[in-house]
Design a protein around this motif. Structure first.
Motif, mmCIF file in Angstrom:
data_model
loop_
_atom_site.group_PDB
_atom_site.id
_atom_site.type_symbol
_atom_site.label_atom_id
_atom_site.label_comp_id
_atom_site.label_asym_id
_atom_site.label_seq_id
_atom_site.Cartn_x
_atom_site.Cartn_y
_atom_site.Cartn_z
ATOM 1 N N ALA A 326 0.880 -1.173 0.000
ATOM 2 C CA ALA A 326 0.000 0.000 0.000
ATOM 3 C C ALA A 326 0.914 1.219 0.000
ATOM 4 N N LEU A 327 1.031 1.866 -1.146
ATOM 5 C CA LEU A 327 1.953 2.992 -1.306
ATOM 6 C C LEU A 327 1.316 4.280 -0.814
ATOM 7 N N VAL A 328 2.078 5.033 -0.017
ATOM 8 C CA VAL A 328 1.582 6.255 0.612
ATOM 9 C C VAL A 328 2.409 7.442 0.114
ATOM 10 N N PRO A 329 1.761 8.506 -0.330
ATOM 11 C CA PRO A 329 2.520 9.666 -0.818
ATOM 12 C C PRO A 329 3.471 10.205 0.250
ATOM 13 N N GLY A 330 4.675 10.553 -0.154
ATOM 14 C CA GLY A 330 5.644 11.147 0.757
ATOM 15 C C GLY A 330 6.458 10.164 1.557
ATOM 16 N N ALA A 331 6.098 8.884 1.500
ATOM 17 C CA ALA A 331 6.844 7.879 2.267
ATOM 18 C C ALA A 331 8.182 7.590 1.593
ATOM 19 N N THR A 332 9.146 7.149 2.365
ATOM 20 C CA THR A 332 10.446 6.763 1.817
ATOM 21 C C THR A 332 10.260 5.574 0.879
ATOM 22 N N THR A 347 -2.523 -2.029 -9.278
ATOM 23 C CA THR A 347 -3.962 -2.288 -9.357
ATOM 24 C C THR A 347 -4.801 -1.102 -8.894
ATOM 25 N N GLU A 348 -4.145 -0.081 -8.353
ATOM 26 C CA GLU A 348 -4.893 1.085 -7.860
ATOM 27 C C GLU A 348 -3.944 2.271 -7.776
ATOM 28 N N GLY A 349 -4.426 3.457 -8.161
ATOM 29 C CA GLY A 349 -3.613 4.654 -8.038
ATOM 30 C C GLY A 349 -2.432 4.650 -8.997
ATOM 31 N N THR A 350 -1.289 5.116 -8.505
ATOM 32 C CA THR A 350 -0.068 5.174 -9.309
ATOM 33 C C THR A 350 1.100 4.641 -8.504
ATOM 34 N N ALA A 351 1.879 3.776 -9.136
ATOM 35 C CA ALA A 351 3.120 3.273 -8.539
ATOM 36 C C ALA A 351 4.283 3.787 -9.370
ATOM 37 N N VAL A 352 5.312 4.285 -8.694
ATOM 38 C CA VAL A 352 6.496 4.794 -9.380
ATOM 39 C C VAL A 352 7.662 3.873 -9.059
ATOM 40 N N LEU A 353 8.313 3.361 -10.093
ATOM 41 C CA LEU A 353 9.477 2.501 -9.937
ATOM 42 C C LEU A 353 10.720 3.325 -10.230
ATOM 43 N N GLY A 404 18.390 -10.023 -9.343
ATOM 44 C CA GLY A 404 19.538 -9.287 -8.835
ATOM 45 C C GLY A 404 19.470 -7.790 -9.016
ATOM 46 N N GLU A 405 18.483 -7.295 -9.785
ATOM 47 C CA GLU A 405 18.355 -5.849 -9.982
ATOM 48 C C GLU A 405 17.530 -5.244 -8.847
ATOM 49 N N GLU A 406 17.967 -4.116 -8.343
ATOM 50 C CA GLU A 406 17.206 -3.441 -7.287
ATOM 51 C C GLU A 406 16.350 -2.345 -7.895
ATOM 52 N N VAL A 407 15.104 -2.281 -7.442
ATOM 53 C CA VAL A 407 14.193 -1.218 -7.842
ATOM 54 C C VAL A 407 13.544 -0.680 -6.576
ATOM 55 N N ARG A 408 13.358 0.636 -6.521
ATOM 56 C CA ARG A 408 12.671 1.243 -5.384
ATOM 57 C C ARG A 408 11.294 1.679 -5.833
ATOM 58 N N ILE A 409 10.324 1.566 -4.928
ATOM 59 C CA ILE A 409 8.937 1.855 -5.280
ATOM 60 C C ILE A 409 8.381 2.947 -4.373
ATOM 61 N N SER A 410 7.577 3.822 -4.966
ATOM 62 C CA SER A 410 6.873 4.862 -4.223
ATOM 63 C C SER A 410 5.577 5.140 -4.960
ATOM 64 N N GLY A 411 4.789 6.082 -4.443
ATOM 65 C CA GLY A 411 3.567 6.453 -5.139
ATOM 66 C C GLY A 411 2.380 6.549 -4.211
ATOM 67 N N ASP A 412 1.214 6.409 -4.796
ATOM 68 C CA ASP A 412 -0.054 6.519 -4.071
ATOM 69 C C ASP A 412 -0.999 5.481 -4.671
ATOM 70 N N GLY A 413 -1.014 4.290 -4.104
ATOM 71 C CA GLY A 413 -1.847 3.237 -4.680
ATOM 72 C C GLY A 413 -1.461 1.875 -4.160
#
Length: 422
Positions: A326-332, A347-353, A404-413
């Motif tokens: 559950a992605l929350v705006p402004g979270a690390t 599946t909901e809102g926007t996820a940023v990779l 082996g690839e690292e991805v960070r996720i943020s967003g609102d959704g």
């Protein structure tokens, strides 16, 4: 990171509206049953690695250890061992079971030795693998899963007041549980078709007048006269709330009835059908595979990691692991790193990779203008140093991350994560 281009399968039982609504698109009027994400040869996802869209199956085949990780290849061979789907049912799917690993290997070897063509309609084992699966509801989701206790099934049959059902109810009450379930299912699937059609019609009419049992009238409306309608009455009827899930192991009879969900399964096509289908039903082989045991359907709820917030659906399957954020705006941003390939689905809102620009895995490919809905542009440093790329996912859009690839996720959704349980 690679944005995935995926294929929608237009099976007749699919909803005409659920997937378009999720995608924010206008319905076409045609059923849209499943969106496949993965490397299944029937409809592999496509990725852009600089030379035009390529099937993910081809990308993996070219460098399996690089794409999947050595541990996955050692355990499951040079193939992505899971398939992720969005499933949108507006009518019941076939009542079915899946073999365990030993049964699948033996059945596949036998049919190969006998020369049964892979595309033959009576072929049971398309491959040598088992097919555990998990369905997680995005909307209220109805299904059938596992046998009821025989006395409960007998009560249901008796409550309909149909003479043709009385012999089955008597067996369910009089015989030991396993014997009773086997005997009744066998009798339903081998009975005279005309007599069975009449009994199904009478049972459906009785069920239509009962709020509690109306689901069976609806099943019969889609499959009139099908003995699978009565077989369905032997199973637990389950309604999942959004976020709840069901795990389907080997030998457990089940059917999905309606709703939208995220489904993940081992990458196999092995299905034995019990009914609710015009396709081949091999009764003898089916009875060899079904586990005639009353079960609690075991509704799963995700368990959250206190540190990362990742909510995991725990199953015994090794081929896959499904979780959500559950992605929350402004979270690390959360850092996702795995020794196996990952597929990330919004599946909901926007996820940023967030990932490194210009990474060998293809990050940056498919970004910017013409990249499709929700595309983002790579961001480099002012001095030309390697910067960070962003990929924006909206509902129904997904991405592939090599091992082996690292991805960070943020967003609102809401973002689902599928990977291998290695």
């Amino acid at each position: 990171m690679d944005r995935l281009e995926n294929t929608v399968r237009p099976y007749a039982w699919g909803s005409t509206t659920a997937l378009p609504a999720l995608f924010g698109e206008a319905p076409t009027g045609e059923p849209q049953a499943e969106l496949w994400m993965g490397a299944h040869p029937g409809a592999p996802s496509r990725v852009e690695r600089g030379a035009g869209p390529q099937p993910l199956s081809d990308v993996i085949a070219a460098q399996p250890e690089r794409e999947l990780g050595a541990r996955t290849v050692q355990a499951y061979g040079p193939r992505l061992p899971f398939l992720l789907k969005l499933l949108a049912a507006d009518a019941p799917l076939s009542l079915q079971v899946h073999p365990d690993s030993a049964q699948a290997a033996a059945g596949h070897a036998d049919e190969e030795e006998r020369g049964v063509p892979l595309d033959a309609p009576h072929r049971n084992y398309k491959d040598a693998h088992h097919k555990p699966e998990l369905i997680c509801a995005l909307t209220p989701f109805e299904g059938l899963c596992g046998f009821r206790h025989p006395h409960q099934a007998a009560e249901l049959l008796e409550s309909l007041g149909v003479d043709g059902l009385k012999p089955y109810a008597d067996i369910l009450r009089a015989h030991p549980e396993t014997d009773a379930l086997r005997e009744v299912l066998t009798a339903l699937l081998t009975a005279d078709k005309d007599e069975m059609a009449a009994t199904v019609a009478a049972a459906a009419e009785a069920a239509a007048g009962s709020t509690e049992h109306a689901v069976y009238a609806d099943i019969a409306r889609h499959y009139p006269g099908d003995p699978g309608v009565l077989a369905a009455m032997l199973l637990n009827h389950v309604v999942l709330r959004p976020g709840e899930a069901l795990f389907l192991g080997a030998g457990v009879p089940h059917a999905y009835l309606s709703g939208l969900g995220v489904e993940i399964m081992a990458n196999s096509d092995n299905v034995l059908r019990c009914g609710l289908t015009p396709k081949h039903v091999d009764v003898d082989e089916l009875l060899h595979i079904v586990r005639f045991e009353p079960t609690d359907p075991g509704v799963l709820r995700p368990e959250a990691d206190a540190h990362t917030g990742e909510e995991v659906y725990e199953t015994p399957a090794g081929e896959f692991r499904l979780s959500r954020f559950a992605l929350v705006p402004g979270a690390t941003p959360h850092a996702l790193h795995a020794p196996a390939a990952q597929i990330l689905l919004c599946t909901e809102g926007t996820a940023v990779l967030h990932g490194p620009e210009g990474a060998d895995s293809g990050a940056g490919a498919g970004f910017g203008e013409g990249a499709g809905s929700g595309g983002g542009a790579p961001r480099g440093g002012a001095d030309g140093a390697r910067g960070e790329a962003e990929l924006h996912l909206t509902p129904g859009r997904s991405a592939y991350v090599p091992a082996g690839e690292e991805v960070r996720i943020s967003g609102d959704g809401t973002l689902f994560r599928a990977t291998v349980a290695v």
